[in-house]
Design a protein around this motif. Structure first.
Motif, short mmCIF file in Angstrom:
data_model
loop_
_atom_site.label_atom_id
_atom_site.label_comp_id
_atom_site.label_asym_id
_atom_site.label_seq_id
_atom_site.Cartn_x
_atom_site.Cartn_y
_atom_site.Cartn_z
N ASN A 34 72.08 -58.96 -54.80
CA ASN A 34 71.27 -58.64 -55.98
C ASN A 34 69.85 -59.20 -55.83
OD1 ASN A 34 73.35 -57.31 -57.19
ND2 ASN A 34 73.66 -58.79 -58.83
N ALA A 35 68.88 -58.38 -56.16
CA ALA A 35 67.49 -58.82 -56.11
C ALA A 35 67.25 -59.90 -57.16
CB ALA A 35 66.56 -57.63 -56.35
N GLU A 36 66.35 -60.81 -56.86
CA GLU A 36 66.02 -61.88 -57.80
C GLU A 36 64.82 -61.49 -58.65
OE1 GLU A 36 64.61 -65.46 -55.89
OE2 GLU A 36 63.87 -64.32 -54.16
N ASN A 37 64.89 -61.88 -59.90
CA ASN A 37 63.79 -61.65 -60.84
C ASN A 37 62.80 -62.79 -60.67
OD1 ASN A 37 62.11 -61.15 -62.99
ND2 ASN A 37 63.71 -61.16 -64.55
N LEU A 38 61.65 -62.50 -60.08
CA LEU A 38 60.68 -63.56 -59.82
C LEU A 38 60.03 -64.04 -61.11
CD1 LEU A 38 58.84 -62.34 -56.60
CD2 LEU A 38 60.89 -63.73 -56.81
N VAL A 39 59.78 -65.33 -61.18
CA VAL A 39 59.10 -65.91 -62.34
C VAL A 39 57.62 -65.62 -62.20
CG1 VAL A 39 58.59 -68.01 -63.60
CG2 VAL A 39 60.84 -67.69 -62.60
N THR A 40 57.13 -64.68 -62.97
CA THR A 40 55.72 -64.31 -62.87
C THR A 40 54.90 -64.87 -64.03
OG1 THR A 40 56.22 -62.23 -63.98
CG2 THR A 40 56.20 -62.20 -61.58
N ARG A 41 55.52 -65.75 -64.79
CA ARG A 41 54.81 -66.38 -65.89
C ARG A 41 55.22 -67.86 -65.90
NH1 ARG A 41 52.88 -64.31 -70.72
NH2 ARG A 41 53.86 -62.33 -70.29
N PRO A 42 54.29 -68.78 -65.79
CA PRO A 42 54.65 -70.20 -65.78
C PRO A 42 55.47 -70.58 -67.01
CG PRO A 42 52.35 -69.92 -65.21
CD PRO A 42 52.84 -68.58 -65.68
N ALA A 43 56.48 -71.43 -66.83
CA ALA A 43 57.35 -71.83 -67.94
C ALA A 43 56.55 -72.48 -69.06
CB ALA A 43 58.42 -72.79 -67.43
N SER A 44 55.43 -73.11 -68.72
CA SER A 44 54.62 -73.78 -69.73
C SER A 44 53.75 -72.81 -70.52
CB SER A 44 53.72 -74.83 -69.07
OG SER A 44 52.84 -74.21 -68.14
N GLN A 45 53.75 -71.53 -70.09
CA GLN A 45 52.90 -70.53 -70.74
C GLN A 45 53.72 -69.29 -71.12
OE1 GLN A 45 49.71 -71.11 -71.41
NE2 GLN A 45 49.53 -73.03 -70.29
N ASN A 104 56.39 -68.33 -44.27
CA ASN A 104 56.16 -68.31 -45.71
C ASN A 104 55.75 -66.91 -46.15
OD1 ASN A 104 56.36 -71.28 -45.94
ND2 ASN A 104 54.42 -71.25 -44.83
N LEU A 105 56.22 -66.51 -47.33
CA LEU A 105 55.85 -65.20 -47.87
C LEU A 105 54.71 -65.37 -48.87
CD1 LEU A 105 59.37 -63.63 -48.59
CD2 LEU A 105 58.00 -63.52 -46.49
N HIS A 106 53.77 -64.44 -48.85
CA HIS A 106 52.63 -64.47 -49.76
C HIS A 106 52.61 -63.14 -50.50
CE1 HIS A 106 50.91 -68.08 -47.79
NE2 HIS A 106 51.52 -67.57 -46.73
N GLY A 147 62.84 -70.74 -48.85
CA GLY A 147 63.22 -69.93 -50.01
C GLY A 147 62.78 -70.40 -51.38
N VAL A 148 61.85 -71.35 -51.45
CA VAL A 148 61.40 -71.87 -52.74
C VAL A 148 60.10 -71.16 -53.15
CG1 VAL A 148 60.63 -73.90 -54.01
CG2 VAL A 148 62.46 -74.10 -52.31
N TRP A 149 60.12 -70.55 -54.34
CA TRP A 149 58.92 -69.87 -54.84
C TRP A 149 58.01 -70.86 -55.55
CZ3 TRP A 149 57.41 -65.12 -53.62
CH2 TRP A 149 58.37 -64.24 -53.12
N ASN A 150 56.73 -70.74 -55.32
CA ASN A 150 55.74 -71.58 -55.99
C ASN A 150 55.29 -70.92 -57.29
OD1 ASN A 150 55.43 -73.68 -53.94
ND2 ASN A 150 54.59 -72.05 -52.66
#
Length: 201
Positions: free
Chosen positions: A98-109, A130-132, A153-156
């Motif tokens: 299953n594809a992962e839903n990337l966090v495209t909005r910071p948790a603080s915002q 590294n993937l960009h 595998g850790v997303w920034n």
């Protein structure tokens, strides 16, 4: 070079697609939830759940894994950026994880309009694995985001690239009203009875 038919299925929508190749020249094509690949002289495919096909990007990494980025419509006008990592040795007809839903909005915002819903994207891999990823977003206006994933595998956290104007802020004004004389409007998006205006003090 003679064109060939990779696949022909009247039930599929081939409106959005992208292609990537491995070092041997083996092609991988993503379209509408399917990753097509050529094995010998035959074409076959693996499913990529959840099924969607908006604005895909295909990247074949140095380790041979096939990365697919695409946009999934969660609700009216709300697209999320998804990432799937597929093993090219999967048998024909099998599903990728299953594809992962990337966090495209910071948790603080969680509701800051400077961060928005993901759309068009592009991805590359550097020499260290590294993937960009860069992608557009929309939240009342267009903008640009950048994020990256480490080789393990850790997303920034995503970084807003645009608007990158010191002191610039978005403010609402009644439709058609000019920005204050003390500020310069450099972007304006009409929103019904009001305009969302990017102003620079």
């Amino acid at each position: 070079l003679v064109p060939e038919t990779a696949w022909n299925d009247s039930t599929q929508n081939y409106f959005w697609e992208d292609v990537g190749v491995d070092p041997s020249g083996r092609p991988f094509i993503f379209s509408n939830g399917r990753l097509y690949k050529k094995t010998g002289s035959l074409w076959e495919y693996n499913s990529v759940p959840p099924v969607s096909g908006y604005y895909p990007t295909v990247l074949v990494a140095r380790d041979g894994k096939v990365h697919v980025f695409y946009h999934f419509l969660v609700s009216g006008g709300n697209y999320h950026l998804y990432h799937a990592e597929c093993d090219p040795s999967l048998p024909s007809g099998a599903s990728c994880p299953n594809a992962e839903n990337l966090v495209t909005r910071p948790a603080s915002q969680p509701s800051n309009p400077l961060y928005g819903n993901a759309t068009h994207n592009s991805a590359v891999e550097d020499v260290d694995g590294n993937l960009h990823v860069v992608y557009g977003y929309y939240y009342g206006y267009w903008g640009l985001f950048y994020t990256s994933r480490t080789a393990n595998g850790v997303w920034n956290a995503p970084i807003r690239v645009h608007p990158d104007v010191k002191g610039a802020v978005y403010r609402y004004f009644p439709a058609g009203e000019r920005a204050p004389k003390t500020a310069t409007a450099i972007d304006k998006v009409p929103q019904g009875s009001r305009d969302l205006v990017l102003v620079v003090p």
